[in-house]
Design a protein around this motif. Structure first.
Motif, mmCIF file in Angstrom:
data_model
loop_
_atom_site.group_PDB
_atom_site.id
_atom_site.type_symbol
_atom_site.label_atom_id
_atom_site.label_comp_id
_atom_site.label_asym_id
_atom_site.label_seq_id
_atom_site.Cartn_x
_atom_site.Cartn_y
_atom_site.Cartn_z
ATOM 1 N N ALA A 167 -0.638 -3.751 -9.916
ATOM 2 C CA ALA A 167 -1.124 -3.059 -8.931
ATOM 3 C C ALA A 167 0.133 -3.273 -8.061
ATOM 4 O O ALA A 167 0.569 -2.415 -6.887
ATOM 5 N N GLU A 168 0.360 -4.292 -7.603
ATOM 6 C CA GLU A 168 1.490 -5.103 -6.541
ATOM 7 C C GLU A 168 3.043 -4.219 -6.999
ATOM 8 O O GLU A 168 3.493 -3.797 -6.184
ATOM 9 N N ALA A 169 3.081 -4.422 -8.364
ATOM 10 C CA ALA A 169 4.650 -3.836 -8.732
ATOM 11 C C ALA A 169 4.431 -2.218 -8.429
ATOM 12 O O ALA A 169 5.622 -1.781 -8.089
ATOM 13 N N LYS A 170 3.344 -1.415 -8.986
ATOM 14 C CA LYS A 170 3.261 -0.277 -8.731
ATOM 15 C C LYS A 170 3.339 0.295 -7.466
ATOM 16 O O LYS A 170 4.311 1.357 -7.044
ATOM 17 N N THR A 171 2.724 -0.429 -6.277
ATOM 18 C CA THR A 171 3.005 0.266 -4.943
ATOM 19 C C THR A 171 3.700 -0.564 -4.063
ATOM 20 O O THR A 171 3.807 -0.423 -2.843
ATOM 21 N N ARG A 172 4.918 -1.271 -4.678
ATOM 22 C CA ARG A 172 5.532 -2.234 -4.099
ATOM 23 C C ARG A 172 6.423 -1.455 -2.847
ATOM 24 O O ARG A 172 6.757 -1.881 -1.706
ATOM 25 N N THR A 173 7.020 -0.249 -3.160
ATOM 26 C CA THR A 173 7.636 0.634 -2.456
ATOM 27 C C THR A 173 7.156 1.477 -1.544
ATOM 28 O O THR A 173 7.789 2.275 -0.777
ATOM 29 N N ASN A 174 5.698 1.630 -1.447
ATOM 30 C CA ASN A 174 5.059 2.316 -0.370
ATOM 31 C C ASN A 174 5.252 2.167 0.960
ATOM 32 O O ASN A 174 5.043 0.899 1.198
ATOM 33 N N LYS A 175 5.103 2.967 1.901
ATOM 34 C CA LYS A 175 5.565 2.981 3.321
ATOM 35 C C LYS A 175 4.324 2.947 4.197
ATOM 36 O O LYS A 175 4.570 2.705 5.349
ATOM 37 N N LYS A 176 3.437 3.834 3.917
ATOM 38 C CA LYS A 176 2.357 4.381 5.093
ATOM 39 C C LYS A 176 1.584 3.201 5.663
ATOM 40 O O LYS A 176 1.530 3.118 6.842
ATOM 41 N N ILE A 177 0.869 2.488 4.864
ATOM 42 C CA ILE A 177 0.374 1.072 5.277
ATOM 43 C C ILE A 177 0.337 0.223 4.205
ATOM 44 O O ILE A 177 0.361 0.510 3.127
ATOM 45 N N GLU A 178 0.385 -1.075 4.698
ATOM 46 C CA GLU A 178 0.190 -2.343 3.597
ATOM 47 C C GLU A 178 -1.191 -2.860 3.771
ATOM 48 O O GLU A 178 -1.734 -3.178 4.684
ATOM 49 N N LEU A 179 -1.892 -2.867 2.546
ATOM 50 C CA LEU A 179 -3.306 -3.446 2.514
ATOM 51 C C LEU A 179 -2.986 -4.673 1.924
ATOM 52 O O LEU A 179 -2.590 -4.901 0.815
#
Length: 241
Positions: free
Chosen positions: A121-133
């Motif tokens: 999950a961390e690898a999949k979402t690593r480059t997302n920018k809207k919010i960090e959960l």
């Protein structure tokens, strides 16, 4: 308090939440504690979305404390199953909505199958920018601080760090949240007014809002109202009034 979404100038950069009251809510509904946790996970989904829509940059949820391992074994097993289900079913939606997921805590205590899901999950979402959960799992703040002190002590022993270089900034750099701004706002539900070994170092100058609702009854509107309360505070960071 003003209804509706706050302006971006009102919004805290980082909100930390203690999601308290799942078990008591379930008991009052005549349901199992696990049903309360299930409902709580559904509320978390709505609050993450509300935070992202409001412009919050980071949201940290206290999902499972290091002390929770001492609960009834059946409840712990159920919580791990619920966490596994969440990671299997929610990560794709988080990814599509631009959420970056990070887990903090003593990972080595979690089951291997959950660890694998977390890493994916961390690898999949690593480059997302809207919010960090940031989900605090198997987390205790005293253990986090002890771990940071131990790492610095080892560096001193190895002559990679001088004792006089041990500063507040140096210790902060060894915490799980080393690259995350300290929370501006802490929300705790259920009416309890304590921080329960949660982000002790990071909450030094955080504004606290205690909400007299169990977490399963907490709504996005309640979240926005907590932000309005935060906006009305004067933050002095230890300076004179």
């Amino acid at each position: 308090m003003t209804k509706g979404s706050p302006s971006l100038s009102h919004v805290p950069q980082h909100v930390a939440i203690i999601m308290d009251g799942n078990g008591r809510w379930a008991r009052e509904q005549g349901l199992s504690r696990l049903a309360g946790h299930q409902k709580g996970s559904e509320v978390a989904r709505d609050i993450i979305r509300a935070a992202a829509d409001a412009g919050v940059g980071y949201i940290t949820l206290f999902a499972f404390s290091s002390e929770n391992w001492r609960r009834d074994p059946d409840e712990v097993t159920g919580l791990m199953a619920l966490l596994k289900h969440y990671l299997e079913t929610e990560v794709e939606t988080l990814h599509q909505e631009g959420v970056k997921l990070r887990i903090i805590g003593e990972r080595h205590l979690l089951p291997n199958n959950i660890l694998a899901l977390i890493e994916d999950a961390e690898a999949k979402t690593r480059t997302n920018k809207k919010i960090e959960l940031i989900m605090a799992l198997s987390y205790g703040s005293r253990a986090e601080i002890v771990n940071a002190a131990r790492e610095m002590a080892q560096k001193v022993r190895d002559r990679r760090l001088e004792p006089e270089d041990i500063t507040e900034e140096a210790l902060s750099a060894h915490l799980y949240t080393s690259d995350v701004p300290d929370p501006d706002l802490l929300i705790r539900t259920s009416g309890e007014q304590r921080i329960s070994n949660y982000l002790l170092w990071q909450l030094a100058y955080t504004e606290f809002v205690f909400v007299n609702k169990y977490w399963p009854n907490f709504t996005p509107q309640d979240f926005l109202e907590a932000i309005e309360v935060y906006h009305g505070r004067e933050r002095r960071y230890g300076t004179a009034a």
